[in-house]
Motif scaffolding. Structure first.
Motif, PDB file in Angstrom:
ATOM      1  N   ALA A  23       0.829  -1.206   0.000  1.00 24.67           N
ATOM      2  CA  ALA A  23       0.000   0.000   0.000  1.00 24.67           C
ATOM      3  C   ALA A  23       0.863   1.256   0.000  1.00 24.67           C
ATOM      4  CB  ALA A  23      -0.922  -0.006   1.218  1.00 24.67           C
ATOM      5  N   ILE A  24       1.974   1.217   0.733  1.00 22.73           N
ATOM      6  CA  ILE A  24       2.888   2.360   0.755  1.00 22.73           C
ATOM      7  C   ILE A  24       3.514   2.566  -0.623  1.00 22.73           C
ATOM      8  CG2 ILE A  24       5.023   3.254   1.764  1.00 22.73           C
ATOM      9  CD1 ILE A  24       4.256   1.391   4.229  1.00 22.73           C
ATOM     10  N   ALA A  58       1.000   3.959  -3.072  1.00 22.05           N
ATOM     11  CA  ALA A  58       0.763   5.384  -2.834  1.00 22.05           C
ATOM     12  C   ALA A  58       1.912   6.230  -3.368  1.00 22.05           C
ATOM     13  CB  ALA A  58       0.576   5.631  -1.338  1.00 22.05           C
ATOM     14  N   THR A  89       0.666  10.745   4.213  1.00 22.12           N
ATOM     15  CA  THR A  89       0.751   9.723   5.250  1.00 22.12           C
ATOM     16  C   THR A  89      -0.144   8.558   4.857  1.00 22.12           C
ATOM     17  OG1 THR A  89       1.221  11.312   7.018  1.00 22.12           O
ATOM     18  CG2 THR A  89       0.287   9.195   7.679  1.00 22.12           C
ATOM     19  N   VAL A  90       0.400   7.353   4.922  1.00 20.54           N
ATOM     20  CA  VAL A  90      -0.373   6.151   4.623  1.00 20.54           C
ATOM     21  C   VAL A  90      -0.551   5.382   5.932  1.00 20.54           C
ATOM     22  CG1 VAL A  90      -0.502   4.012   3.296  1.00 20.54           C
ATOM     23  CG2 VAL A  90       0.573   6.037   2.294  1.00 20.54           C
ATOM     24  N   THR A  91      -1.805   5.162   6.293  1.00 16.94           N
ATOM     25  CA  THR A  91      -2.097   4.383   7.494  1.00 16.94           C
ATOM     26  C   THR A  91      -3.052   3.258   7.126  1.00 16.94           C
ATOM     27  OG1 THR A  91      -2.673   4.550   9.848  1.00 16.94           O
ATOM     28  CG2 THR A  91      -4.065   5.760   8.289  1.00 16.94           C
ATOM     29  N   THR A  97      -3.753  12.388   4.154  1.00 18.48           N
ATOM     30  CA  THR A  97      -3.765  11.090   4.825  1.00 18.48           C
ATOM     31  C   THR A  97      -4.558  10.093   4.005  1.00 18.48           C
ATOM     32  OG1 THR A  97      -3.568  12.105   7.009  1.00 18.48           O
ATOM     33  CG2 THR A  97      -4.355   9.841   6.932  1.00 18.48           C
ATOM     34  N   LEU A  98      -3.931   8.967   3.711  1.00 16.94           N
ATOM     35  CA  LEU A  98      -4.549   7.901   2.933  1.00 16.94           C
ATOM     36  C   LEU A  98      -4.772   6.698   3.832  1.00 16.94           C
ATOM     37  CD1 LEU A  98      -5.396   6.631   0.185  1.00 16.94           C
ATOM     38  CD2 LEU A  98      -3.003   5.962  -0.102  1.00 16.94           C
ATOM     39  N   ALA A 146      -5.504   2.856   4.004  1.00 19.64           N
ATOM     40  CA  ALA A 146      -5.371   1.694   3.122  1.00 19.64           C
ATOM     41  C   ALA A 146      -5.980   0.455   3.776  1.00 19.64           C
ATOM     42  CB  ALA A 146      -3.899   1.445   2.809  1.00 19.64           C
TER      43      ALA A 146
END
Length: 476
Positions: free
Chosen positions: A38-39, A42, A172-174, A194-195, A197
């Motif tokens: 996912a990171i 993104a 930011t990927v959370t 902020t994404l 996932a």
């Protein structure tokens, strides 16, 4: 407007619990692999291929970073990993580090400064110590955009506060669910975009966790509706105690109450001169100089608003106790809160309190680093729902339930918007909404109305936009 499918907010402790519960049905290595993918996805969607440096901590956050580095390298990106420290032997992060066969770089300021993209996978939202020393120096040396994993390192996922140093992220990927720190300030700003996932963690774990904090939205509440049998009294009668000096405040509150659906709104003026003014400017409102005692004799006056434009004096303190002891629903704002400075017992039995930070501090003491906890404590102390205003408004119920409102644009930072909010909430309360839901709905409607207006907002503009904001909640 469709309901938010992921309204729950999980503290870092609750998120760790979710991971542990999921481990019985899904491999933790598989979850880490999904997080890293996912990171990487993104990064590829947001940035062009460039010299990418993954700053990797020794824990699971670093493990996610190793996975992202591997996948980006496979996609042709020039990637290096700079470990702060090696992962613990036998950990998931160690397994992912062993799968990384690309270049390793020193964890240094020079490496951070020359990268074209930095992936901050040093520390996650559950950090329990200050970020300082080498970690702070390297993070502060970044000149390129930062993609943060979970949260920017040094950001407390529970409170949104910084612990030592925390960098400014572009993205930011959370995972699975947002944390309070993604919405509370300054965390919301530091996270950049902020994404959230989906990494395959089953939603069934939420039943065991039983989260008590949510991000605000129409899915959490339903606005009062009308039917063929509705009339002005079924829609509620709101009584507003109006002052003699700052008359605009009560007029704004009354206008908002009308637009938010109250069937009747009475402005109780303190004297004949003030009553004359209110009668000439508020044609839709009833105006009276009657005593509070006589008004309380009418059981249809179930909802009251005390505060907008009132002086924090003995008369206001007396009115507070009269209305509370009569068993009426009371929204206490502005002057009513000022009247209770250093005397929170005056507010015991109120229904909803709407302080800004300064008013809260004068009544309950400093907010401190944990805004939700401060609001919850005040709610438990008074038995009232507390709406602690700000760009990151927190609504707390006496039983500990908490909602964070995050749709308020900066244009709301102008005089009178608090009066509009108080009138809106009081009108929803008068129409039968529960206190917790009325406070949350009022905060969201105000943010949506402000968004629809755009720059140049005046408090009175919000009033005319409330019906459109309300209609948006009914669209699916």
């Amino acid at each position: 407007m469709p309901p938010d499918p992921t309204p729950e907010l999980l503290t870092p402790t609750e998120m760790a619990r979710a991971d542990a519960l999921a481990a019985s049905t899904i491999s933790t290595l598989r979850l880490m692999e999904a997080a890293g993918r996912a990171i990487a996805l993104a990064a590829r969607r947001r940035f062009r291929p460039c010299r990418t440096l993954v700053l990797a901590g020794p824990g699971n956050n670093g493990g996610d970073g190793y996975v992202a580095a591997r996948i980006l390298e496979q996609a042709g990106w020039p990637v290096a990993v700079a470990p702060l420290a090696p992962p613990r032997p036998g950990s998931d992060a160690a397994a992912m580090a062993a799968r990384w066969h690309g270049p390793l770089a020193p964890f240094s300021e020079a490496e951070a400064a020359r990268a074209g993209l930095v992936i901050d996978a040093v520390f996650g939202a559950g950090l329990t110590r200050q970020v300082d020393g080498l970690a702070a120096k390297v993070l502060s040396a970044c000149r390129a955009p930062i993609l943060a994993v979970d949260t920017p390192s040094g950001l407390d996922g529970a409170t949104g506060q910084t612990m030592g140093y925390a960098p400014q992220a572009a993205l930011t990927v959370t995972f699975f669910r947002l944390k309070p720190g993604h919405l509370l300030l300054p965390g919301r700003t530091l996270c950049g975009e902020t994404l959230l996932a989906d990494i395959g963690l089953p939603t069934s774990v939420l039943a065991d966790i039983a989260p008590r904090t949510w991000r605000n939205g129409p899915g959490l509440w339903r606005l009062p509706g009308l039917d063929a049998a509705s009339h002005k009294y079924t829609r509620g009668h709101l009584t507003i105690l109006a002052g003699a000096a700052m008359t605009g405040a009560a007029r704004l509150a009354a206008g908002a109450a009308h637009r938010a659906g109250a069937g009747l709104v009475t402005l109780r003026a303190p004297d004949a001169t003030a009553a004359t003014l209110y009668r000439t400017t508020e044609p839709g409102s009833l105006v009276t100089e009657a005593t509070i005692e006589s008004l309380l004799a009418d059981p249809r006056r179930a909802a009251w608003l005390i505060g907008p434009g009132l002086e924090p004096d003995d008369a206001t303190r007396t009115a507070l106790r009269q209305v509370i002891e009569a068993g009426r629903q009371l929204v206490a704002d502005a002057g009513a809160l000022g009247a209770a400075a250093d005397a929170s017992e005056l507010l015991h039995g109120a229904t909803i309190l709407t302080p800004h930070a300064g008013e809260f501090a004068r009544v309950f003491g400093p907010i401190g680093p944990d805004k939700p906890e401060a609001a919850r404590h005040a709610a438990a102390r008074t038995g009232a729902v507390v709406l602690l205003k700000g760009a990151d408004t927190v609504i707390a119920a006496p039983d500990g339930r908490t909602i964070i409102n995050h749709n308020a644009p900066p244009s709301l930072a102008t005089g009178g918007t608090g009066d509009v909010l108080a009138g809106t909430i009081a009108a929803l309360l008068a129409q039968g909404m529960t206190a917790f839901e009325a406070a949350a709905a009022g905060a969201w409607l105000q943010g949506e109305a402000a968004r629809r207006h755009g720059p140049g907002l005046l408090a009175e503009d919000l009033i005319t936009l409330l019906p459109a904001a309300a209609e948006a909640t009914r669209q699916t």
